[in-house]
Design a protein around this motif. Structure first.
Motif, PDB file in Angstrom:
ATOM      1  N   ASP A   1      -4.745   7.306  29.180  1.00  9.15           N
ATOM      2  CA  ASP A   1      -4.725   7.015  30.616  1.00  9.15           C
ATOM      3  C   ASP A   1      -3.794   7.984  31.341  1.00  9.15           C
ATOM      4  O   ASP A   1      -3.989   8.263  32.532  1.00  9.15           O
ATOM      5  CB  ASP A   1      -4.244   5.577  30.865  1.00  9.15           C
ATOM      6  CG  ASP A   1      -5.314   4.540  30.559  1.00  9.15           C
ATOM      7  OD1 ASP A   1      -6.423   4.940  30.130  1.00  9.15           O
ATOM      8  OD2 ASP A   1      -5.046   3.343  30.742  1.00  9.15           O
ATOM      9  N   THR A   2      -2.783   8.475  30.619  1.00  4.22           N
ATOM     10  CA  THR A   2      -1.827   9.433  31.191  1.00  4.22           C
ATOM     11  C   THR A   2      -2.148  10.855  30.778  1.00  4.22           C
ATOM     12  O   THR A   2      -2.050  11.791  31.582  1.00  4.22           O
ATOM     13  CB  THR A   2      -0.392   9.084  30.740  1.00  4.22           C
ATOM     14  OG1 THR A   2      -0.069   7.759  31.181  1.00  4.22           O
ATOM     15  CG2 THR A   2       0.616  10.079  31.304  1.00  4.22           C
TER      16      THR A   2
ATOM     17  N   VAL B   1       4.011   5.351  29.787  1.00  3.80           N
ATOM     18  CA  VAL B   1       3.871   6.689  29.197  1.00  3.80           C
ATOM     19  C   VAL B   1       4.170   7.754  30.243  1.00  3.80           C
ATOM     20  O   VAL B   1       4.866   8.737  29.964  1.00  3.80           O
ATOM     21  CB  VAL B   1       2.448   6.883  28.631  1.00  3.80           C
ATOM     22  CG1 VAL B   1       2.263   8.322  28.128  1.00  3.80           C
ATOM     23  CG2 VAL B   1       2.167   5.905  27.503  1.00  3.80           C
ATOM     24  N   LYS B   2       3.662   7.572  31.444  1.00  2.01           N
ATOM     25  CA  LYS B   2       3.897   8.559  32.512  1.00  2.01           C
ATOM     26  C   LYS B   2       5.382   8.705  32.805  1.00  2.01           C
ATOM     27  O   LYS B   2       5.892   9.827  32.960  1.00  2.01           O
ATOM     28  CB  LYS B   2       3.153   8.164  33.781  1.00  2.01           C
ATOM     29  CG  LYS B   2       3.265   9.209  34.899  1.00  2.01           C
ATOM     30  CD  LYS B   2       2.515   8.803  36.137  1.00  2.01           C
ATOM     31  CE  LYS B   2       2.564   9.917  37.190  1.00  2.01           C
ATOM     32  NZ  LYS B   2       3.957  10.341  37.511  1.00  2.01           N
TER      33      LYS B   2
ATOM     34  N   PHE C   1      -6.403  12.285  24.962  1.00  2.00           N
ATOM     35  CA  PHE C   1      -5.499  12.143  23.818  1.00  2.00           C
ATOM     36  C   PHE C   1      -5.960  10.990  22.924  1.00  2.00           C
ATOM     37  O   PHE C   1      -6.117   9.861  23.377  1.00  2.00           O
ATOM     38  CB  PHE C   1      -4.065  11.875  24.282  1.00  2.00           C
ATOM     39  CG  PHE C   1      -3.079  11.756  23.150  1.00  2.00           C
ATOM     40  CD1 PHE C   1      -2.462  12.883  22.643  1.00  2.00           C
ATOM     41  CD2 PHE C   1      -2.786  10.518  22.583  1.00  2.00           C
ATOM     42  CE1 PHE C   1      -1.561  12.777  21.585  1.00  2.00           C
ATOM     43  CE2 PHE C   1      -1.897  10.403  21.528  1.00  2.00           C
ATOM     44  CZ  PHE C   1      -1.286  11.545  21.031  1.00  2.00           C
ATOM     45  N   GLU C   2      -6.156  11.293  21.654  1.00  2.00           N
ATOM     46  CA  GLU C   2      -6.564  10.286  20.679  1.00  2.00           C
ATOM     47  C   GLU C   2      -6.067  10.683  19.303  1.00  2.00           C
ATOM     48  O   GLU C   2      -6.223  11.824  18.878  1.00  2.00           O
ATOM     49  CB  GLU C   2      -8.089  10.136  20.637  1.00  2.00           C
ATOM     50  CG  GLU C   2      -8.569   9.080  19.646  1.00  2.00           C
ATOM     51  CD  GLU C   2     -10.081   9.030  19.530  1.00  2.00           C
ATOM     52  OE1 GLU C   2     -10.607   7.985  19.095  1.00  2.00           O
ATOM     53  OE2 GLU C   2     -10.744  10.031  19.866  1.00  2.00           O
TER      54      GLU C   2
ATOM     55  N   LYS D   1      -9.283   3.134  23.607  1.00  2.00           N
ATOM     56  CA  LYS D   1      -9.401   1.832  24.264  1.00  2.00           C
ATOM     57  C   LYS D   1      -8.311   0.903  23.758  1.00  2.00           C
ATOM     58  O   LYS D   1      -7.673   1.164  22.732  1.00  2.00           O
ATOM     59  CB  LYS D   1     -10.785   1.237  24.033  1.00  2.00           C
ATOM     60  CG  LYS D   1     -11.143   0.978  22.588  1.00  2.00           C
ATOM     61  CD  LYS D   1     -12.562   0.419  22.483  1.00  2.00           C
ATOM     62  CE  LYS D   1     -12.929   0.113  21.041  1.00  2.00           C
ATOM     63  NZ  LYS D   1     -14.305  -0.432  20.926  1.00  2.00           N
ATOM     64  N   ARG D   2      -8.111  -0.179  24.463  1.00  2.00           N
ATOM     65  CA  ARG D   2      -7.055  -1.123  24.122  1.00  2.00           C
ATOM     66  C   ARG D   2      -7.366  -1.892  22.835  1.00  2.00           C
ATOM     67  O   ARG D   2      -8.521  -2.013  22.444  1.00  2.00           O
ATOM     68  CB  ARG D   2      -6.841  -2.107  25.278  1.00  2.00           C
ATOM     69  CG  ARG D   2      -6.418  -1.413  26.560  1.00  2.00           C
ATOM     70  CD  ARG D   2      -6.201  -2.388  27.694  1.00  2.00           C
ATOM     71  NE  ARG D   2      -5.902  -1.672  28.933  1.00  2.00           N
ATOM     72  CZ  ARG D   2      -4.880  -1.938  29.730  1.00  2.00           C
ATOM     73  NH1 ARG D   2      -4.052  -2.926  29.420  1.00  2.00           N
ATOM     74  NH2 ARG D   2      -4.677  -1.236  30.834  1.00  2.00           N
ATOM     75  N   SER D   3      -6.316  -2.410  22.216  1.00  2.77           N
ATOM     76  CA  SER D   3      -6.468  -3.196  20.999  1.00  2.77           C
ATOM     77  C   SER D   3      -6.378  -4.684  21.322  1.00  2.77           C
ATOM     78  O   SER D   3      -5.546  -5.091  22.151  1.00  2.77           O
ATOM     79  CB  SER D   3      -5.377  -2.831  19.989  1.00  2.77           C
ATOM     80  OG  SER D   3      -5.324  -3.770  18.933  1.00  2.77           O
ATOM     81  N   PRO D   4      -7.197  -5.515  20.665  1.00  2.00           N
ATOM     82  CA  PRO D   4      -7.082  -6.969  20.854  1.00  2.00           C
ATOM     83  C   PRO D   4      -5.706  -7.501  20.464  1.00  2.00           C
ATOM     84  O   PRO D   4      -5.287  -8.551  20.954  1.00  2.00           O
ATOM     85  CB  PRO D   4      -8.165  -7.531  19.937  1.00  2.00           C
ATOM     86  CG  PRO D   4      -9.133  -6.412  19.749  1.00  2.00           C
ATOM     87  CD  PRO D   4      -8.313  -5.160  19.775  1.00  2.00           C
TER      88      PRO D   4
END
Length: 320
Positions: free
Chosen positions: A238-239, A137-138, A243-244, A225-228
């Motif tokens: 994280d960047t 993303v960065k 943001f959600e 958070k991450r997805s399974p």
């Protein structure tokens, strides 16, 4: 005497309400899904309905009432008798974004409904062509900042969650991107694969197969958070901190639904969300079960609408 009469009337009303709640439900319950059969909302409803029905002791009958972006089914549920026998599985589109963009809806998303339970969230994933120079993303944000106005993004149409998510991303990252609307993300995928489009925020269930098949590259997920389903894929936050963007699913009753009946339905949905089989089915759909109280659901909706209202206003977004 007037005071005594009022007290007697109030006591009688309370007794009748309690008696009604104790006998509820005594017949099947209709769960209105304001979208077509086979879609994510419909599949989610059917994944929950059996366990909820088992808990309440009556079957939950899923009733698809699609049309007008979910407004037709939502309006039918709003106008139903507030007796607990008609419920609505609503989404971000029907109760957060839709009311902000529609010139006139036949219902008020807040005043005409009784919130019961926030049952699930579905994130999106940030997809780019395999030919993109960015692997994170960065890197993509840095690339876009160096090429203002030269990169574009696809959406499933003006005013959709996909559109607003991209505009939210632009605003938070400070980017200048060109919008290319399509009539659904499925129509945008070929142009994304070929590199004619630079980025798309697609729903996890819809975009995941293209990542698994190696046709597209996923850079981030829009939940915090991450997805399974994609454990190695980091959140966009994280960047871009904070943001959600998730599509939420929630259960409503009509305005005036007695609190004790709402509590009983809420308990049944919370019970179903803890079932191992239901959790597994939702995980395969890319939906995270939520649960909680009606008050928590109402608070979430207020916060969610405020976020999208700011995006719609600041970015001057209109529907098709």
């Amino acid at each position: 005497m007037k005071l005594l009469a009022s007290l007697i009337l109030a006591a009688a009303s309370l007794a009748a309400s309690l008696a009604h709640a104790e006998g509820y439900p005594s017949r099947p319950i209709r769960l209105v899904v304001p979208f077509p059969a086979g879609g994510a909302t419909d599949i989610f409803a059917r994944a929950l309905s059996q366990k909820v029905g088992d808990r309440l002791g009556q079957p939950i009958v899923v009733d698809n009432k699609p049309g007008a972006g979910g407004a037709i089914g939502s309006d039918q549920a709003a106008k139903a008798q507030p007796d607990g026998y008609t419920l609505l599985l609503a989404t971000t589109s029907t109760h957060s974004i839709g009311p902000l963009l529609a010139a006139r809806l036949p219902y008020d998303a807040v005043r005409d409904f009784t919130p019961i339970a926030h049952v699930g969230d579905a994130p999106s994933i940030m997809l780019v062509p395999n030919s993109s120079p960015a692997k994170t993303v960065k890197e993509w944000v840095d690339h876009a900042r160096k090429n203002p106005g030269k990169l574009n993004y696809a959406s499933s149409g003006n005013g959709t969650v996909v559109h607003l998510t991209a505009e939210y991303f632009k605003a938070q990252a400070g980017l200048f991107l060109v919008h290319i609307p399509y009539k659904g993300t499925a129509l945008a995928i070929p142009d994304l694969v070929s590199g004619k489009v630079d980025v798309l925020f697609d729903s996890l269930p819809s975009g995941l197969p293209h990542v698994k098949e190696g046709r597209l590259r996923a850079l981030g997920i829009t939940s915090l958070k991450r997805s399974p389903l994609l454990p190695d894929l980091p959140p966009v936050s994280d960047t871009i901190p904070g943001f959600e963007s998730v599509t939420w699913f929630g259960v409503y009753g009509p305005k005036g639904l007695p609190a004790d009946i709402a509590a009983k339905v809420n308990a049944a949905f919370n019970f179903a969300l803890q079932d191992a089989e239901v959790k597994d089915r939702l995980a395969r759909l890319g939906i995270e079960p939520v649960g909680g109280t009606p008050q928590q659901f109402a608070a979430m909706l207020e916060k969610d609408r405020a976020k999208w209202r700011k995006i719609v206003t600041d970015r001057r977004i209109t529907a098709d």
